[in-house]
Scaffold this motif. Structure first.
Motif, PDB file in Angstrom:
ATOM      1  N   LYS A   6     -82.361  72.911   9.745  1.00  8.84           N
ATOM      2  CA  LYS A   6     -82.294  71.464  10.554  1.00  8.84           C
ATOM      3  C   LYS A   6     -82.804  70.506  10.127  1.00  8.84           C
ATOM      4  CE  LYS A   6     -79.941  71.270  13.627  1.00  8.84           C
ATOM      5  NZ  LYS A   6     -78.350  70.782  13.879  1.00  8.84           N
ATOM      6  N   ALA A   7     -82.805  69.224  10.055  1.00  8.76           N
ATOM      7  CA  ALA A   7     -83.232  67.955   9.689  1.00  8.76           C
ATOM      8  C   ALA A   7     -84.599  67.655  10.263  1.00  8.76           C
ATOM      9  CB  ALA A   7     -82.461  66.762   9.931  1.00  8.76           C
ATOM     10  N   ASN A   8     -84.724  68.140  11.440  1.00 10.55           N
ATOM     11  CA  ASN A   8     -86.152  67.853  12.230  1.00 10.55           C
ATOM     12  C   ASN A   8     -87.005  68.837  12.084  1.00 10.55           C
ATOM     13  OD1 ASN A   8     -84.776  69.799  13.901  1.00 10.55           O
ATOM     14  ND2 ASN A   8     -84.782  68.454  15.733  1.00 10.55           N
ATOM     15  N   ARG A  10     -87.533  70.078   8.689  1.00 14.32           N
ATOM     16  CA  ARG A  10     -87.979  69.811   7.474  1.00 14.32           C
ATOM     17  C   ARG A  10     -89.408  69.385   7.421  1.00 14.32           C
ATOM     18  NH1 ARG A  10     -83.619  65.889   5.488  1.00 14.32           N
ATOM     19  NH2 ARG A  10     -84.150  64.734   7.217  1.00 14.32           N
ATOM     20  N   HIS A  12     -92.354  66.561   6.609  1.00 12.70           N
ATOM     21  CA  HIS A  12     -92.294  65.235   6.711  1.00 12.70           C
ATOM     22  C   HIS A  12     -93.686  64.659   6.347  1.00 12.70           C
ATOM     23  CE1 HIS A  12     -92.445  61.377   9.340  1.00 12.70           C
ATOM     24  NE2 HIS A  12     -91.398  61.180   8.420  1.00 12.70           N
ATOM     25  N   TYR A  21     -88.862  63.410   3.777  1.00  8.89           N
ATOM     26  CA  TYR A  21     -88.661  64.742   4.654  1.00  8.89           C
ATOM     27  C   TYR A  21     -88.097  65.408   3.460  1.00  8.89           C
ATOM     28  CZ  TYR A  21     -88.055  62.448   8.961  1.00  8.89           C
ATOM     29  OH  TYR A  21     -88.444  61.576  10.204  1.00  8.89           O
ATOM     30  N   SER A  23     -86.977  69.329   2.264  1.00  7.92           N
ATOM     31  CA  SER A  23     -86.254  70.503   2.697  1.00  7.92           C
ATOM     32  C   SER A  23     -86.858  71.574   2.211  1.00  7.92           C
ATOM     33  CB  SER A  23     -84.709  70.542   1.945  1.00  7.92           C
ATOM     34  OG  SER A  23     -83.959  69.288   2.407  1.00  7.92           O
ATOM     35  N   ASP A  45     -85.641  63.764   0.996  1.00  7.07           N
ATOM     36  CA  ASP A  45     -84.998  62.597   1.636  1.00  7.07           C
ATOM     37  C   ASP A  45     -85.809  61.508   1.717  1.00  7.07           C
ATOM     38  OD1 ASP A  45     -83.286  60.976   3.032  1.00  7.07           O
ATOM     39  OD2 ASP A  45     -82.705  62.655   4.134  1.00  7.07           O
ATOM     40  N   HIS A 188     -75.914  70.112   1.935  1.00  9.65           N
ATOM     41  CA  HIS A 188     -76.779  69.102   2.407  1.00  9.65           C
ATOM     42  C   HIS A 188     -75.809  68.065   2.771  1.00  9.65           C
ATOM     43  CE1 HIS A 188     -80.589  66.854   2.978  1.00  9.65           C
ATOM     44  NE2 HIS A 188     -80.092  65.932   2.681  1.00  9.65           N
ATOM     45  N   GLY A 204     -78.849  65.055   7.460  1.00 10.76           N
ATOM     46  CA  GLY A 204     -80.144  65.662   7.019  1.00 10.76           C
ATOM     47  C   GLY A 204     -80.229  67.298   6.952  1.00 10.76           C
ATOM     48  N   ASP A 205     -79.282  67.632   8.051  1.00 11.32           N
ATOM     49  CA  ASP A 205     -79.126  68.938   8.272  1.00 11.32           C
ATOM     50  C   ASP A 205     -78.445  69.788   6.922  1.00 11.32           C
ATOM     51  OD1 ASP A 205     -79.840  68.845  10.831  1.00 11.32           O
ATOM     52  OD2 ASP A 205     -77.621  68.967  11.418  1.00 11.32           O
TER      53      ASP A 205
END
Length: 231
Positions: A6-8, A10, A12, A21, A23, A45, A188, A204-205
């Motif tokens: 999940k994007a959140n 990753r 950061h 961000y 991965s 990202d 991605h 972002g996922d």
């Protein structure tokens, strides 16, 4: 087997001039569960503020791919290449025996949003190289081959058996990709929202895919997806 990233979840980092961000484990972010996937080592990202960027720095023995989502990025390297790339363009650099490069946002007003991708090469000590491929006019509803081992179908030839595809999907557009036995995939979502084999993914996922025969993608809104078919 399909594993969701999940994007959140990753890594950061906020550096003032750079909001990034990760991965996979990178720089000060370390997670032993996410050290890479197959030959794929980095997907960063990045959002780089105006008149900021990465100063001249070295790399070696890595395949480096950059994709611009918005804004622009000025590239210079020790091979003599100098070019500003813009949305829809891929930049490839094989670091090989060693190369220096810088990446700067030349705009006074607009941030640049990019994906920085590193793939481990299948041999070390190759001669450094550079290439670009524009996907500005790539049709929606199709998978477009960006990189491959052999450079087939007009793709960029890289030093790894890694096929990278770009899919642009409008709402309710779909594409399918078949995985050969023994192949793996990393998907991605760069922008938008899609379903993959029925699972909804936001920008972002990502998905790590092994022992699956096919991936069915469908856009639920305008989206861009990168699909890596890996050995």
């Amino acid at each position: 087997m399909i594993t969701t990233r999940k994007a959140n979840e990753r890594g950061h980092a906020e550096h003032g001039w750079l909001d990034t961000y990760h991965s996979f484990s990178f720089a000060d972010y370390h997670d032993p569960k996410w050290m890479g996937f197959r030959s794929l080592r980095v997907i960063n990202d990045d959002l780089v503020l105006p008149r900021a960027g990465f100063g001249m720095h070295p790399h070696r023995d890595m395949e480096i791919i950059t994709y611009i989502l918005s804004g622009q990025l000025a590239h210079k390297d020790s091979m003599g290449n100098g070019r500003t790339i813009t949305p829809g363009e891929f930049q490839y650099m094989s670091a090989g025996t060693g190369v220096l490069h810088s990446e700067q946002n030349p705009s006074d007003t607009e941030a640049v949003h990019l994906l920085q991708i590193w793939i481990q090469p299948d041999e070390k000590g190759v001669t450094p190289g550079y290439a670009e491929k524009s996907m500005k006019d790539a049709a929606t509803g199709k998978l477009h081959l960006v990189t491959s081992k052999t450079g087939r179908d007009g793709s960029i030839a890289i030093h790894q058996d890694s096929d990278l595809y770009l899919a642009r999907l409008d709402a309710d557009q779909g594409v399918s990709h078949t995985l050969a036995p023994g192949r793996h995939a990393w998907l991605h979502v760069a922008e938008g929202e899609v379903t993959v084999n029925g699972q909804t993914l936001q920008g972002g996922d990502a998905l790590a895919v092994s022992n699956e025969s096919a991936l069915d993608l469908r856009g639920t809104k305008a989206s861009q997806v990168l699909l890596f078919d890996l050995n």
